[in-house]
Design a protein around this motif. Structure first.
Motif, PDB file in Angstrom:
ATOM      1  N   PRO A 115     -90.049  31.267  50.049  1.00  0.00           N
ATOM      2  CA  PRO A 115     -90.570  29.992  50.111  1.00  0.00           C
ATOM      3  C   PRO A 115     -89.707  29.107  48.836  1.00  0.00           C
ATOM      4  O   PRO A 115     -89.582  30.095  47.761  1.00  0.00           O
ATOM      5  N   GLU A 116     -89.357  27.888  48.850  1.00  0.00           N
ATOM      6  CA  GLU A 116     -88.677  27.509  47.549  1.00  0.00           C
ATOM      7  C   GLU A 116     -89.386  26.436  46.986  1.00  0.00           C
ATOM      8  O   GLU A 116     -90.420  25.693  47.555  1.00  0.00           O
ATOM      9  N   TYR A 117     -89.197  26.695  45.550  1.00  0.00           N
ATOM     10  CA  TYR A 117     -90.100  25.877  44.567  1.00  0.00           C
ATOM     11  C   TYR A 117     -89.095  25.513  43.475  1.00  0.00           C
ATOM     12  O   TYR A 117     -88.141  25.865  43.374  1.00  0.00           O
ATOM     13  N   GLY A 133     -80.186  25.776  58.925  1.00  0.00           N
ATOM     14  CA  GLY A 133     -78.637  25.579  58.827  1.00  0.00           C
ATOM     15  C   GLY A 133     -77.890  26.270  57.623  1.00  0.00           C
ATOM     16  O   GLY A 133     -78.754  26.615  56.726  1.00  0.00           O
ATOM     17  N   PRO A 134     -76.759  25.833  57.762  1.00  0.00           N
ATOM     18  CA  PRO A 134     -75.860  26.277  56.856  1.00  0.00           C
ATOM     19  C   PRO A 134     -75.923  25.400  55.522  1.00  0.00           C
ATOM     20  O   PRO A 134     -75.365  26.008  54.428  1.00  0.00           O
ATOM     21  N   TYR A 135     -76.379  24.317  55.595  1.00  0.00           N
ATOM     22  CA  TYR A 135     -76.456  23.520  54.297  1.00  0.00           C
ATOM     23  C   TYR A 135     -77.821  23.323  53.814  1.00  0.00           C
ATOM     24  O   TYR A 135     -78.484  22.689  54.519  1.00  0.00           O
ATOM     25  N   PRO A 136     -78.119  23.842  52.605  1.00  0.00           N
ATOM     26  CA  PRO A 136     -79.537  23.777  52.198  1.00  0.00           C
ATOM     27  C   PRO A 136     -80.127  22.434  51.536  1.00  0.00           C
ATOM     28  O   PRO A 136     -80.278  22.451  50.431  1.00  0.00           O
ATOM     29  N   VAL A 137     -79.911  21.286  52.377  1.00  0.00           N
ATOM     30  CA  VAL A 137     -80.373  20.171  51.729  1.00  0.00           C
ATOM     31  C   VAL A 137     -81.901  20.034  51.883  1.00  0.00           C
ATOM     32  O   VAL A 137     -82.443  20.181  53.063  1.00  0.00           O
ATOM     33  N   GLU A 138     -82.509  19.553  50.646  1.00  0.00           N
ATOM     34  CA  GLU A 138     -83.929  18.921  50.676  1.00  0.00           C
ATOM     35  C   GLU A 138     -84.445  18.087  51.846  1.00  0.00           C
ATOM     36  O   GLU A 138     -83.871  17.202  51.637  1.00  0.00           O
ATOM     37  N   LEU A 139     -85.426  18.725  52.607  1.00  0.00           N
ATOM     38  CA  LEU A 139     -86.065  17.614  53.392  1.00  0.00           C
ATOM     39  C   LEU A 139     -87.296  16.823  52.902  1.00  0.00           C
ATOM     40  O   LEU A 139     -87.639  15.834  53.139  1.00  0.00           O
ATOM     41  N   GLY A 140     -88.074  17.393  51.894  1.00  0.00           N
ATOM     42  CA  GLY A 140     -89.080  17.316  51.095  1.00  0.00           C
ATOM     43  C   GLY A 140     -89.766  17.966  50.039  1.00  0.00           C
ATOM     44  O   GLY A 140     -89.185  18.967  49.928  1.00  0.00           O
ATOM     45  N   HIS A 141     -90.578  17.271  49.551  1.00  0.00           N
ATOM     46  CA  HIS A 141     -91.369  17.873  48.205  1.00  0.00           C
ATOM     47  C   HIS A 141     -92.763  17.631  48.263  1.00  0.00           C
ATOM     48  O   HIS A 141     -93.056  16.421  48.609  1.00  0.00           O
ATOM     49  N   THR A 168     -89.372  21.708  50.944  1.00  0.00           N
ATOM     50  CA  THR A 168     -88.886  21.967  52.154  1.00  0.00           C
ATOM     51  C   THR A 168     -87.420  21.797  52.389  1.00  0.00           C
ATOM     52  O   THR A 168     -86.995  20.712  52.071  1.00  0.00           O
ATOM     53  N   VAL A 169     -86.486  22.986  52.922  1.00  0.00           N
ATOM     54  CA  VAL A 169     -85.262  22.619  53.081  1.00  0.00           C
ATOM     55  C   VAL A 169     -84.725  22.657  54.529  1.00  0.00           C
ATOM     56  O   VAL A 169     -85.499  23.723  55.508  1.00  0.00           O
ATOM     57  N   ILE A 170     -83.938  22.035  55.044  1.00  0.00           N
ATOM     58  CA  ILE A 170     -83.449  21.889  56.452  1.00  0.00           C
ATOM     59  C   ILE A 170     -82.798  23.428  56.807  1.00  0.00           C
ATOM     60  O   ILE A 170     -82.487  23.952  55.915  1.00  0.00           O
TER      61      ILE A 170
END
Length: 428
Positions: free
Chosen positions: A223-225, A249-257, A245-247
């Motif tokens: 998990p990411e923090y 797939g290949p591009y780790p764009v943040e979906l939420g915090h 929360t990260v999407i």
């Protein structure tokens, strides 16, 4: 009570009409402090090309606190140093604040030049270059993934073998050019290098040629923090841990915090130990840090760290959860004035970024419904009919956001998800 900016400690006598220099124009920061700091007390230094690209010449008319925007080069340039000295000769400077990611080194250099609190130049250089950050953090005992600076696809392939790997620029921002590769062969490495090495941010950087570096890293699992911390003279005076929360797939764009992250005592202490070790390792003195981590079986492992206010509305989430005014407190901190900050939150807060199917937007609906839901503080859509929506490859591709608060993590998470579900962005 907001402490007046003109009471500068150690630089000028109380009552002196001192200014605060921002390096890099940040509308969200200015909006948050407008009305809380004296009229005309802020001067922004910005790149001439960015002033032109973002149409910022008339921006001071939109903020009571903003006196003017001064053109000067600061991205990989020392020109702003001379500009700041000229400004300080006319009007005393209380503090120098980094407005943007690319402004961190220049801000530290200006603070040092003017004898004001700041990150320190070596710390700022490490914070803006992940290669340097890996070197100094690792030497200081901070847990890092296995890594290597790369100069082409051959280096990526040699580092990764056929295993999973992260390829990314060492000195960009907002997940631009970052890629997660499940496996690597010659063709995959070539494609990854081409995309990473040509990543572009038209409005965020000047037109002149800049130097970019790149690295490959071991792909971690867990998990990411992030840890947000205010630091005075090397001592942390406020810290918060955010769950990310990260999407897929290949591009780790943040979906939420979500913050503060729902952690047990051992995990909370592990992050506290890790951020203190990082502060010591890079020699950071005074300012704000936003450090991203992956919680592996071995403990928190450093992903990267920024030396400015985090994006993604994280400061707004902190203010909602802790009843703080972090942006004003940061100015006071950098002016060497006392600040009082809470040790625990009053509630939890969360953000969810809006997504839409790639294509042309035909309709946006449900924003008012989302805004009316319990605990929702914001529901904003950044696209409109006729606008093109792209697949997410960086933070710039997101379609909007919703923000909510609640009494605990579970309630807040559900509220922000309900608000997200209420909004419909139709594309065709």
């Amino acid at each position: 009570m907001v402490r007046p900016i003109n009471q500068e400690v150690g630089m000028t006598a109380p009552g002196t009409d001192a200014q605060v220099l921002f390096v890099g124009y940040n509308a969200a920061y200015l909006r948050a402090i407008d009305g809380r700091v004296p009229s005309g007390s802020v001067v922004v230094i910005e790149e001439p090309d960015i002033i032109r690209k973002r149409n910022l010449r008339d921006a001071p008319t939109g903020f009571d606190c903003l006196e003017r925007i001064v053109p000067a080069r600061y991205q990989q340039s020392a020109e702003a140093l001379d500009t700041a000295v000229e400004l300080a000769a006319v009007r005393p400077v209380a503090a120098v604040v980094p407005g943007l990611e690319y402004a961190v080194p220049a801000t530290a250099a200006l603070a040092a030049k003017l004898g004001l609190p700041g990150a320190t130049e070596p710390a700022a250089q490490a914070l803006r270059d992940k290669v340097r950050l890996r070197e100094v953090a690792g030497a200081g005992g901070v847990r890092n993934p296995r890594w290597r600076e790369v100069h082409g696809p051959e280096d990526i392939l040699a580092f990764a073998g056929d295993g999973p790997v992260v390829v990314k620029p060492a000195n960009r921002q907002a997940s631009v050019g970052v890629q997660l590769l499940d496996s690597v062969d010659a063709e995959t490495a070539a494609r990854a290098w081409a995309r990473t090495s040509t990543a572009a941010e038209y409005e965020q950087v000047p037109d002149r040629e800049l130097t970019w570096r790149f690295l490959a890293e071991e792909r971690l699992r867990g998990p990411e923090y992030s840890v947000e911390a205010l630091v005075r003279r090397g001592e942390i005076i406020f810290e918060n841990v955010t769950a990310k929360t990260v999407i897929e797939g290949p591009y780790p764009v943040e979906l939420g915090h979500l913050l503060p992250a729902p952690l047990d005592r051992d995990a909370q202490e592990a992050f506290g130990t890790a951020i203190r070790a990082l502060v010591t390792a890079i020699g950071f003195r005074t300012g704000i840090l936003h450090a991203e981590w992956i919680l592996t079986d071995a403990g928190p492992t450093l992903v990267e760290c920024a030396g400015r206010c985090p994006g993604d509305y994280l400061i707004d989430l902190i203010d909602l959860a802790y009843d703080t005014r972090i942006r004003v407190d940061l100015i006071d901190l950098l002016a060497d004035r006392p600040v009082t900050l809470p040790r625990s939150p009053r509630r939890t807060s969360a953000i969810r970024f809006l997504a839409a199917a790639p294509g042309t937007v035909t309709e946006v609906a449900g924003v008012d419904t989302a805004q009316a839901l319990p605990g929702v503080h914001a529901a904003e859509v950044d696209v409109e009919a006729g606008q093109e929506v792209r697949p997410w490859a960086s933070s710039w591709d997101r379609a909007g956001h919703v923000i909510a608060t609640g009494p605990d993590a579970a309630a807040t998470r559900q509220r922000v998800l309900d608000a997200d579900a209420a909004i419909r962005i139709t594309t065709g």
